[in-house]
Structures are given as C-alpha cells and as structure tokens.
Scaffold this motif. Sequence first.
Motif, PDB file in Angstrom:
ATOM      1  N   LEU A  39      -1.371   2.462   4.438  1.00 16.89           N
ATOM      2  CA  LEU A  39      -2.247   2.023   3.363  1.00 16.89           C
ATOM      3  C   LEU A  39      -2.433   3.165   2.383  1.00 16.89           C
ATOM      4  CD1 LEU A  39      -5.965   2.036   4.489  1.00 16.89           C
ATOM      5  CD2 LEU A  39      -4.167   2.602   6.085  1.00 16.89           C
ATOM      6  N   TYR A  40      -2.612   2.808   1.122  1.00 15.25           N
ATOM      7  CA  TYR A  40      -2.790   3.808   0.078  1.00 15.25           C
ATOM      8  C   TYR A  40      -3.646   3.210  -1.028  1.00 15.25           C
ATOM      9  CZ  TYR A  40       1.392   1.147  -1.317  1.00 15.25           C
ATOM     10  OH  TYR A  40       2.285   0.138  -1.583  1.00 15.25           O
ATOM     11  N   PHE A  41      -4.415   4.100  -1.682  1.00 14.90           N
ATOM     12  CA  PHE A  41      -5.309   3.679  -2.759  1.00 14.90           C
ATOM     13  C   PHE A  41      -5.131   4.700  -3.882  1.00 14.90           C
ATOM     14  CE2 PHE A  41      -9.309   1.031  -3.253  1.00 14.90           C
ATOM     15  CZ  PHE A  41      -9.411   1.220  -4.615  1.00 14.90           C
ATOM     16  N   ALA A  42      -4.458   4.287  -4.942  1.00 20.61           N
ATOM     17  CA  ALA A  42      -4.130   5.206  -6.035  1.00 20.61           C
ATOM     18  C   ALA A  42      -5.079   5.006  -7.210  1.00 20.61           C
ATOM     19  CB  ALA A  42      -2.685   4.988  -6.489  1.00 20.61           C
ATOM     20  N   ASP A  43      -5.672   6.107  -7.648  1.00 22.13           N
ATOM     21  CA  ASP A  43      -6.522   6.097  -8.836  1.00 22.13           C
ATOM     22  C   ASP A  43      -5.738   6.607 -10.041  1.00 22.13           C
ATOM     23  OD1 ASP A  43      -8.778   5.247  -7.373  1.00 22.13           O
ATOM     24  OD2 ASP A  43      -9.204   7.305  -6.750  1.00 22.13           O
ATOM     25  N   LEU A  70      -4.392  -0.211  -6.426  1.00 20.40           N
ATOM     26  CA  LEU A  70      -4.262   0.714  -7.553  1.00 20.40           C
ATOM     27  C   LEU A  70      -5.296   0.384  -8.616  1.00 20.40           C
ATOM     28  CD1 LEU A  70      -1.203  -0.333  -6.568  1.00 20.40           C
ATOM     29  CD2 LEU A  70      -0.486   1.367  -8.242  1.00 20.40           C
ATOM     30  N   GLN A  71      -5.880   1.450  -9.196  1.00 21.87           N
ATOM     31  CA  GLN A  71      -6.779   1.255 -10.319  1.00 21.87           C
ATOM     32  C   GLN A  71      -6.583   2.380 -11.329  1.00 21.87           C
ATOM     33  OE1 GLN A  71     -10.890   1.316  -9.143  1.00 21.87           O
ATOM     34  NE2 GLN A  71     -10.753   3.256  -8.055  1.00 21.87           N
ATOM     35  N   GLY A  72      -6.243   2.000 -12.540  1.00 20.54           N
ATOM     36  CA  GLY A  72      -6.087   2.969 -13.613  1.00 20.54           C
ATOM     37  C   GLY A  72      -7.327   3.016 -14.479  1.00 20.54           C
TER      38      GLY A  72
END
Length: 400
Positions: free
Chosen positions: A240-244, A272-274
């Motif tokens: 699992l990964y959560f990219a900002d 992901l959230q930009g």
Amino acid sequence: MTTPLTETEATINPVKAGTEHQTKGDRFSSFDVNDFSVPRGKDEDWRFTPLRRLRGLHDGTAAEGQRAQVSVDLPDSGATYSELEPTDERVGRAGAPVDRAAAQAWTNTNVADYVHIEKDAVLDKPVTVTVTGAGEDKVSYGTLVIELDTHAEAVVIVRYEGSGAHSDNIEFVVGDGAKLTTVVMEDWARDGVHLSNSHIQVGRDATVRHYYAAFGGEIARSVPHVRYTAPGGDAELLGLYFADAGQYFEQRLLVDHSIKNCRSNVLYKGALQGEPSKGHESRDARTAWIGDVLIRPEATGTDTYEKNNNLLLTEGARADSVPNLEIQTGEIVGAGHAATVGRFDDEQMFYMQSRGIPAAAAKMLIVRGFFTDVIKRIPLESIRETLEEKVERELENTVL
C-alpha cells in the motif's frame, strides 16, 4: 506482362533458452556497475521515473556515499546478526542487481548486514532492521541479507527512516519448509530518496508473505524479484502507498515461475492526492506500478494472480498501472491480472450521502475501507495499527 511472384519459405532461427531479454525473467544482471549504461528517460525500465530527481543514484554523479546507520533488534534466541564482506559466499546468492542504480549501490557497499534465522527456530518476536539515512543532501548505500534455514519461522520488519538519498540491495533467502513474514516500510523524511532492488528466493514448500508500505520520502522506487528453487513455494506480495503532492512512488516487480507447482498472489493498493494550487514542481502526486508475472514452459501447476488498484483523490494526481502476464504453458491451475485507476465510486458516495453522511466524510470512509483489504492481512497487530495511524494522518492532512 505480369511477373509471377516467387514464394519462398520463411527461415526461422529458434532463440535458445536463457538468451538475454528473451523474457522479463532473463533480463541482464551484474554486480559490476560498468556493465550497465546510464538510464535514459526512454528506457522501458525507467520511463516513468523522474531521473533528474534521483540525486545521481543512477548515473554516477551522486555525492560521495557512505554507510547508512543500521540497527538490528533480535529476539533472545534463534537469530544472529553479523557484518560480512561483500565477497562472502552468503552474499549475492539470491540474485545480482538488474539495473545500474542497484549495481552502483553494490559497488559502493563495503559491508553487508546479515541476519540469520537458525534451522527449526520459531522466533517469539519480530526481527527489526532499521536503516537511517545519512542526512540531508548526503548519500548512502547498503546491502542487507535475511536468511531463514530449513523449517525456520520468522517475522522481519525492515524500516527506512531519516533524510538523504539511499540505494541498496536486499536478499531474502528462504530455506525449504521455512515461513517468512516481512514488512518493508518507507518511513523517510520528506526529502528522502530511496532506490531498492530486492531478491526473494523461495525454497521447497516455503512460504513468504511480503508486505510493503510507502508513505514517506520524496521518491521511493522498489524493484522486488521473486524466484523459486523447488516445487511447493508460496509467495504473496501485498503493498500500500499514499502519495501526496511532490511525492513519487514506484513498484516494479517480477514473479518468475520457473518451477512446477508453485503459487503467487500480488495485491497493491495506492491513493494519491495532489495540490494543483502549488507550483509546478510540487503540485503533482505520481505513482507507477509495473507487475510482471512470468510462467515458464516448465512451470506446470502454477497458480498466480496479481492486482493493482489506485484511487485518485484530487486533481494533480496520476497513477500508471501496468500488469503483465506472460504464460508459456497451458498446464496451470490458474493465472490472471487486473488493474484499476479511478476516482470515488459514485454509487458508494450516493449510498452514504443518502444516509446523511457529508461528502468529505464519505470520501474518508471510502479511503479507509480501500486500504483495509491489505492491512487486515498483516498478522502483526502492531504493524496493522501503525499503518492505520499513517492512513489517518494522511486523511487529517487531506485536501478533499
């Protein structure tokens, strides 16, 4: 007058087994960095990776490297830790580097960290290996070997933290009948850059449960390779990964089925959230997941499945998902793959909002449930709680 066509038989020159690049599993590997060319943006293995942000870990321009700080916490019995020369026969058995960054890390490593789990040992607590970066604007390299002897059982946690750029090679050598559960956590400070090659060698009737979590760092690129040495091997890779905004995470894995009657299961999930309002350099969140599964002609009785799901929470987020399944024999139990990249499910949103849940709260519930499928499979309650806390922390800072 029409000239008649002369038909000729096609000449076919069979490619010998093991020819370089015949399959993904036959890709070139070497311990010598000079055997690799400098990666370019158009190279297949690097086409998603932001090469200019790797701080020279891939092309030889990195600052002078040093040994990262490594600490190992062991149970009272059944496991030992030692430092080995890279030339030691216990190092490099699971596989050689498959790209220039990993070969550069190998060339610049003077000491290998070696954790050995004794034959028939069943550890009463996890082995924890903590790798701390060399510091801001500094570079470090490393080699880590985890070996389980026959019928040993262990949980091994590998945690990365701190600042700086780090490149390493990891080997998991799992003996016959052994059971390994390993958790690899990218818990870097925001400036961390990490490139990692890992080789997982699975023995006869051995079981491997490999969990991967990426939350911290600026860039984290993981390249795991699973290889079986005898029938009955069972490997499961979950991540699992959560990219900002400003973060890039890449997983490029290969499961090489070359032995009959082995099993593999792969499941990775990412959010992901930009932040589109930020400047161009830091507004986007990016991930890339490339999952290769190869079933060779001799790997009859194989049972495999791989899946990658990505949830785009905002604008300025992009996830590339490329599952590849190469089957060279029809005598298998099963094989399949799937991948999704999308936004919130309209039906789920409607269901919750129709019951009075505000839109923002509904989205957070969906994200929690999205990751639960992976987190609940981790056997260690402490790790489950840690990952749930990290997801909560991400949601607290969300721009939903």
